[in-house]
Design an enzyme around this catalytic site. Sequence first.
Site: not given
Length: 173
Positions: A72-73, A115
């Site tokens: 997960d960004l 993301d």
Amino acid sequence: DWNDDEQAMLDAVAGHLAIAMRQITDHKELERLSTTDTLTGLMNRRAFQSDLETAIVRAERNEAPGVLLFIDLDNFKQINDSNGHEVGDNVLRDVSEMIRSRSRKYDLVARLGGDEFAVWFDNASLPLAIERADEIIAQISDLAENYSNDSTPLGASIGLAEFVPGLGESLRE
């Protein structure tokens, strides 16, 4: 030399073959579109989940370990808000390429949406997956210099789940 009747028959068959070949091409393209994230070229969530179920069954049968990474960004929304969605799309493509470069051809790599990404390292140990995760985090930190600021740096959070054959765990577990 073909006589007129044979030529007419060949022309009729050629037309049908052309239609059939076009339908095959269209079907393959629809299949590709239904399993691929159009922005990154990675597998989409639906294809990943389907292929992952198969990979886990195969790993269980072959008594081979595997590791699942969820990526997960961090602070991606700020990049989109500050720089626009075009820049955000570039970040997603760059991150996708980084993740793909840290996996093997037979591993499963997907953009789950937004993301979030996932990787299934087939027949891999936990130490290998941790090494790859550390490399991905380091590369994303390097990428942050191009896209984010000091107060909201681009980063990544990665969770790992080890699959150990013989425990009877399902994909959900």
